[in-house]
Design a protein around this motif. Sequence first.
Motif, PDB file in Angstrom:
ATOM      1  N   LEU A  41       0.827  -1.209   0.000  1.00  0.00           N
ATOM      2  CA  LEU A  41       0.000   0.000   0.000  1.00  0.00           C
ATOM      3  C   LEU A  41       0.861   1.259   0.000  1.00  0.00           C
ATOM      4  N   GLU A  42       1.922   1.254   0.789  1.00  0.00           N
ATOM      5  CA  GLU A  42       2.826   2.410   0.839  1.00  0.00           C
ATOM      6  C   GLU A  42       3.506   2.631  -0.512  1.00  0.00           C
ATOM      7  N   THR A  43       3.952   1.543  -1.143  1.00  0.00           N
ATOM      8  CA  THR A  43       4.587   1.652  -2.461  1.00  0.00           C
ATOM      9  C   THR A  43       3.608   2.191  -3.497  1.00  0.00           C
ATOM     10  N   ALA A  44       2.369   1.706  -3.463  1.00  0.00           N
ATOM     11  CA  ALA A  44       1.355   2.182  -4.413  1.00  0.00           C
ATOM     12  C   ALA A  44       1.052   3.670  -4.185  1.00  0.00           C
ATOM     13  N   ARG A  45       0.953   4.085  -2.922  1.00  0.00           N
ATOM     14  CA  ARG A  45       0.724   5.509  -2.638  1.00  0.00           C
ATOM     15  C   ARG A  45       1.880   6.356  -3.156  1.00  0.00           C
ATOM     16  N   GLN A  46       3.100   5.875  -2.958  1.00  0.00           N
ATOM     17  CA  GLN A  46       4.278   6.613  -3.417  1.00  0.00           C
ATOM     18  C   GLN A  46       4.318   6.704  -4.946  1.00  0.00           C
ATOM     19  N   MET A  47       3.958   5.609  -5.619  1.00  0.00           N
ATOM     20  CA  MET A  47       3.944   5.618  -7.084  1.00  0.00           C
ATOM     21  C   MET A  47       2.909   6.613  -7.610  1.00  0.00           C
ATOM     22  N   ARG A  48       1.718   6.652  -7.004  1.00  0.00           N
ATOM     23  CA  ARG A  48       0.698   7.617  -7.421  1.00  0.00           C
ATOM     24  C   ARG A  48       1.196   9.044  -7.221  1.00  0.00           C
ATOM     25  N   GLU A  49       1.861   9.278  -6.100  1.00  0.00           N
ATOM     26  CA  GLU A  49       2.396  10.617  -5.828  1.00  0.00           C
ATOM     27  C   GLU A  49       3.454  10.993  -6.856  1.00  0.00           C
ATOM     28  N   ASP A  50       4.335  10.049  -7.195  1.00  0.00           N
ATOM     29  CA  ASP A  50       5.385  10.311  -8.179  1.00  0.00           C
ATOM     30  C   ASP A  50       4.814  10.625  -9.568  1.00  0.00           C
ATOM     31  N   MET A  51       3.670  10.008  -9.903  1.00  0.00           N
ATOM     32  CA  MET A  51       3.045  10.242 -11.198  1.00  0.00           C
ATOM     33  C   MET A  51       2.141  11.466 -11.195  1.00  0.00           C
ATOM     34  N   GLY A  52       1.965  12.087 -10.035  1.00  0.00           N
ATOM     35  CA  GLY A  52       1.130  13.270  -9.949  1.00  0.00           C
ATOM     36  C   GLY A  52      -0.357  12.972  -9.871  1.00  0.00           C
ATOM     37  N   LEU A  53      -0.709  11.751  -9.491  1.00  0.00           N
ATOM     38  CA  LEU A  53      -2.116  11.383  -9.366  1.00  0.00           C
ATOM     39  C   LEU A  53      -2.628  11.729  -7.972  1.00  0.00           C
ATOM     40  N   PRO A  54      -3.915  11.995  -7.839  1.00  0.00           N
ATOM     41  CA  PRO A  54      -4.463  12.315  -6.516  1.00  0.00           C
ATOM     42  C   PRO A  54      -4.443  11.073  -5.617  1.00  0.00           C
ATOM     43  N   PRO A  55      -4.432  11.262  -4.299  1.00  0.00           N
ATOM     44  CA  PRO A  55      -4.453  10.125  -3.379  1.00  0.00           C
ATOM     45  C   PRO A  55      -5.725   9.295  -3.558  1.00  0.00           C
ATOM     46  N   SER A  56      -5.618   8.009  -3.285  1.00  0.00           N
ATOM     47  CA  SER A  56      -6.751   7.103  -3.402  1.00  0.00           C
ATOM     48  C   SER A  56      -7.118   6.555  -2.028  1.00  0.00           C
ATOM     49  N   GLU A  57      -8.408   6.588  -1.702  1.00  0.00           N
ATOM     50  CA  GLU A  57      -8.841   6.063  -0.407  1.00  0.00           C
ATOM     51  C   GLU A  57      -8.669   4.544  -0.331  1.00  0.00           C
ATOM     52  N   TRP A  58      -8.603   3.870  -1.471  1.00  0.00           N
ATOM     53  CA  TRP A  58      -8.411   2.416  -1.483  1.00  0.00           C
ATOM     54  C   TRP A  58      -7.018   2.027  -1.000  1.00  0.00           C
ATOM     55  N   LEU A  59      -6.078   2.963  -1.050  1.00  0.00           N
ATOM     56  CA  LEU A  59      -4.703   2.663  -0.660  1.00  0.00           C
ATOM     57  C   LEU A  59      -4.385   3.087   0.756  1.00  0.00           C
ATOM     58  N   THR A  60      -5.386   3.555   1.494  1.00  0.00           N
ATOM     59  CA  THR A  60      -5.189   3.988   2.864  1.00  0.00           C
ATOM     60  C   THR A  60      -5.757   2.938   3.802  1.00  0.00           C
ATOM     61  N   PRO A  61      -4.923   2.329   4.644  1.00  0.00           N
ATOM     62  CA  PRO A  61      -5.437   1.321   5.567  1.00  0.00           C
ATOM     63  C   PRO A  61      -6.449   1.919   6.532  1.00  0.00           C
ATOM     64  N   ARG A  62      -7.449   1.163   6.886  1.00  0.00           N
ATOM     65  CA  ARG A  62      -8.453   1.622   7.853  1.00  0.00           C
ATOM     66  C   ARG A  62      -7.844   1.581   9.244  1.00  0.00           C
ATOM     67  N   PRO A  63      -8.246   2.504  10.101  1.00  0.00           N
ATOM     68  CA  PRO A  63      -7.716   2.493  11.472  1.00  0.00           C
ATOM     69  C   PRO A  63      -8.181   1.238  12.217  1.00  0.00           C
ATOM     70  N   ALA A  64      -7.324   0.752  13.097  1.00  0.00           N
ATOM     71  CA  ALA A  64      -7.611  -0.477  13.821  1.00  0.00           C
ATOM     72  C   ALA A  64      -8.711  -0.288  14.857  1.00  0.00           C
ATOM     73  N   GLY A  65      -8.963   0.937  15.282  1.00  0.00           N
ATOM     74  CA  GLY A  65      -9.886   1.176  16.374  1.00  0.00           C
ATOM     75  C   GLY A  65     -11.349   1.273  16.027  1.00  0.00           C
ATOM     76  N   GLY A  66     -11.722   1.411  14.772  1.00  0.00           N
ATOM     77  CA  GLY A  66     -13.146   1.552  14.499  1.00  0.00           C
ATOM     78  C   GLY A  66     -13.450   1.783  13.036  1.00  0.00           C
ATOM     79  N   ALA A  67     -14.601   2.346  12.793  1.00  0.00           N
ATOM     80  CA  ALA A  67     -15.067   2.564  11.419  1.00  0.00           C
ATOM     81  C   ALA A  67     -14.291   3.703  10.761  1.00  0.00           C
ATOM     82  N   ALA A  68     -14.194   3.589   9.455  1.00  0.00           N
ATOM     83  CA  ALA A  68     -13.451   4.602   8.703  1.00  0.00           C
ATOM     84  C   ALA A  68     -14.318   5.737   8.283  1.00  0.00           C
TER      85      ALA A  68
END
Length: 70
Positions: A43-70
């Motif tokens: 997930l971190e590598t995919a986020r970094q690749m999107r950033e390098d290509m100038g693409l906006p962040p994706s919510e699919w690549l952000t892990p959900r918090p362990a404590g509850g709903a996202a």
Amino acid sequence: MPGTRELGLFHASAQSAKVRGQPRDARGRFVRVRYTAQRLKVLETARQMREDMGLPPSEWLTPRPAGGAA
């Protein structure tokens, strides 16, 4: 052609829509997502690749918090 499998790449079906929902156990109760170290690295590598290509962040690549709903 007989024997050729349908990959389902270009059509949306009700079954494929169910697959992407929040994970549930056999009784239908919501379960917590546990990320392995390898998955977090991917997930971190995919986020970094999107950033390098100038693409906006994706919510699919952000892990959900362990404590509850996202």
